[in-house]
Design an enzyme around this catalytic site. Structure first.
Site, PDB file in Angstrom:
ATOM      1  N   GLU A  61      -5.626  -4.644  10.464  1.00 13.21           N
ATOM      2  CA  GLU A  61      -4.557  -3.681  10.722  1.00 13.21           C
ATOM      3  C   GLU A  61      -4.865  -2.911  11.997  1.00 13.21           C
ATOM      4  O   GLU A  61      -5.667  -1.956  11.968  1.00 13.21           O
ATOM      5  CB  GLU A  61      -4.456  -2.684   9.565  1.00 13.21           C
ATOM      6  CG  GLU A  61      -4.166  -3.320   8.223  1.00 13.21           C
ATOM      7  CD  GLU A  61      -3.571  -2.324   7.239  1.00 13.21           C
ATOM      8  OE1 GLU A  61      -2.464  -2.569   6.767  1.00 13.21           O
ATOM      9  OE2 GLU A  61      -4.199  -1.294   6.978  1.00 13.21           O
ATOM     10  N   GLY A  87       2.744  -1.070   4.280  1.00 11.58           N
ATOM     11  CA  GLY A  87       2.815   0.354   3.944  1.00 11.58           C
ATOM     12  C   GLY A  87       4.253   0.770   3.728  1.00 11.58           C
ATOM     13  O   GLY A  87       4.827   0.571   2.658  1.00 11.58           O
ATOM     14  N   GLY A  88       4.860   1.338   4.763  1.00  3.13           N
ATOM     15  CA  GLY A  88       6.214   1.889   4.682  1.00  3.13           C
ATOM     16  C   GLY A  88       7.222   0.993   3.966  1.00  3.13           C
ATOM     17  O   GLY A  88       7.945   1.452   3.067  1.00  3.13           O
ATOM     18  N   GLY A 125       2.487   2.196  10.803  1.00  2.00           N
ATOM     19  CA  GLY A 125       3.523   3.222  10.677  1.00  2.00           C
ATOM     20  C   GLY A 125       4.221   3.578  11.981  1.00  2.00           C
ATOM     21  O   GLY A 125       4.923   4.584  12.053  1.00  2.00           O
ATOM     22  N   ASN A 134       0.866  -1.166   0.000  1.00  2.00           N
ATOM     23  CA  ASN A 134       0.000   0.000   0.000  1.00  2.00           C
ATOM     24  C   ASN A 134       0.910   1.225   0.000  1.00  2.00           C
ATOM     25  O   ASN A 134       1.472   1.576   1.021  1.00  2.00           O
ATOM     26  CB  ASN A 134      -0.882  -0.032   1.266  1.00  2.00           C
ATOM     27  CG  ASN A 134      -1.709   1.228   1.440  1.00  2.00           C
ATOM     28  OD1 ASN A 134      -1.796   2.063   0.543  1.00  2.00           O
ATOM     29  ND2 ASN A 134      -2.327   1.369   2.613  1.00  2.00           N
ATOM     30  N   TRP A 135       1.044   1.821  -1.177  1.00  2.00           N
ATOM     31  CA  TRP A 135       2.006   2.926  -1.315  1.00  2.00           C
ATOM     32  C   TRP A 135       1.490   4.227  -0.695  1.00  2.00           C
ATOM     33  O   TRP A 135       2.225   5.197  -0.583  1.00  2.00           O
ATOM     34  CB  TRP A 135       2.349   3.163  -2.791  1.00  2.00           C
ATOM     35  CG  TRP A 135       3.098   2.047  -3.449  1.00  2.00           C
ATOM     36  CD1 TRP A 135       3.398   0.817  -2.923  1.00  2.00           C
ATOM     37  CD2 TRP A 135       3.646   2.047  -4.779  1.00  2.00           C
ATOM     38  NE1 TRP A 135       4.098   0.062  -3.839  1.00  2.00           N
ATOM     39  CE2 TRP A 135       4.260   0.791  -4.984  1.00  2.00           C
ATOM     40  CE3 TRP A 135       3.662   2.979  -5.821  1.00  2.00           C
ATOM     41  CZ2 TRP A 135       4.891   0.448  -6.185  1.00  2.00           C
ATOM     42  CZ3 TRP A 135       4.293   2.649  -7.017  1.00  2.00           C
ATOM     43  CH2 TRP A 135       4.905   1.402  -7.187  1.00  2.00           C
TER      44      TRP A 135
HETATM   45  P1  PGA Z   1       2.759   0.259   7.653  1.00  2.00           P
HETATM   46  O1  PGA Z   1       1.305   0.511   7.029  1.00  2.00           O
HETATM   47  O2  PGA Z   1       3.287  -1.008   7.064  1.00  2.00           O
HETATM   48  O3  PGA Z   1       3.556   1.471   7.245  1.00  2.00           O
HETATM   49  O4  PGA Z   1       2.584   0.158   9.130  1.00  2.00           O
HETATM   50  C1  PGA Z   1       0.419  -0.547   6.785  1.00  2.00           C
HETATM   51  C2  PGA Z   1      -0.869  -0.029   6.198  1.00  2.00           C
HETATM   52  O5  PGA Z   1      -1.357   1.017   6.639  1.00  2.00           O
HETATM   53  O6  PGA Z   1      -1.426  -0.640   5.263  1.00  2.00           O
END
Ligand code: PGA
Length: 253
Positions: free
Chosen positions: A168, A235-236, A174, A10-11
């Site tokens: 999540e 995400g990250g 994050g 998920n960019w």
């Molecule tokens: P993260 O985000 O890997 O940066 O914690 C995950 C997401 O929100 O899909």
């Protein structure tokens, strides 16, 4: 039947054109170099990059998805994007109900459910996100919150083919904080039970439930080897092709 793991990036609101193309090409290269992978791969760039990323992924076994859609097919909805438009660009997936959209745009379970129905109608697979806040976790409400979100945001027409769930925990996104593996498995198993009540046991057993929230190469193995964890929404770490691919490798893909 074993569930094929889904490794999804998920960019979010990141990458200008050149960066996005570069990232996509590096992901494609990394996935190709893995040879016959046991997992399915997905990247979800912002709307502005979908077309270019589609081209950059040509020939690679990496699916394309968006991060949101409207529930109408077309019409007077300034600034919105419909599921058929996404399908038209070559998307096969769309993330719905991410906690950032629930928080920043006030998206409700009802709205997410309508969007998921529209996505299904357009033959897109919906990745429906759920998860508790820190206050809810500390109050012992994590399972109950997820149960309600599943009941409210997963449409009745959902199948293992057109729907993926992503658990999540909001406080893990994050932040570098990750729940214990016991806590993750507890929620995933509970989610599968609720899915069984709602959609039937056969569907629930086949439906993939991803974990998301600070997944990185170093914790991927322990998280993704849990019995009810069928992949990751990243995400990250998905913004670095190397890390994204390492997560897949470390989880046995
Ligand atoms: P993260 O985000 O890997 O940066 O914690 C995950 C997401 O929100 O899909």
């Amino acid at each position: 039947m074993a569930r094929k793991k889904l490794i999804a990036g998920n960019w979010k609101m990141n990458c200008l054109l050149a960066e996005g193309i570069d990232l996509a090409k590096n992901v494609a290269g990394g996935v190709k170099a893995m040879g016959k992978a046991q997992c399915e791969f997905l990247v979800c760039p912002p709307f502005t990059l979908l077309s270019s990323v589609k081209k950059a992924l040509r020939g690679a076994k990496v699916a394309l998805g968006a991060q949101d859609c409207h529930m109408a097919e077309n019409g007077a909805h300034t600034g919105d994007i419909s599921p058929v438009m996404l399908k038209d660009l070559g998307c096969t997936y769309v993330i719905l109900g991410h906690s950032e959209r629930r928080a920043d745009h006030g998206e409700s379970d009802e709205l997410i459910c309508q969007k998921a129905e529209a996505a299904h109608k357009a033959e897109l697979k919906a990745v429906i996100c759920i998860g508790e806040t820190l206050a809810q976790r500390e109050a012992g409400q994590a399972v109950e919150v997820c149960r309600k979100q599943i009941l409210g945001s997963v449409p009745a027409d959902s199948t293992a083919n057109n729907t993926v769930i992503a658990y999540e925990p909001v406080w893990a996104i994050g932040t570098g904080k990750v729940p214990t593996t016991d806590d993750v498995e507890e929620v995933h198993a509970a989610v599968r039970k609720v899915l069984a009540q709602k959609l039937g046991k056969a569907t629930a057993n086949k439906m993939r439930i991803l974990y998301g929230g600070s997944v990185k190469p170093s914790n991927a193995k322990e998280l993704l080897s849990l019995p009810d964890v069928d992949g990751a929404l990243i995400g990250g770490a998905s913004l670095k092709a190397e890390d994204f691919v390492a997560i897949a490798k470390n989880s046995g893909c």
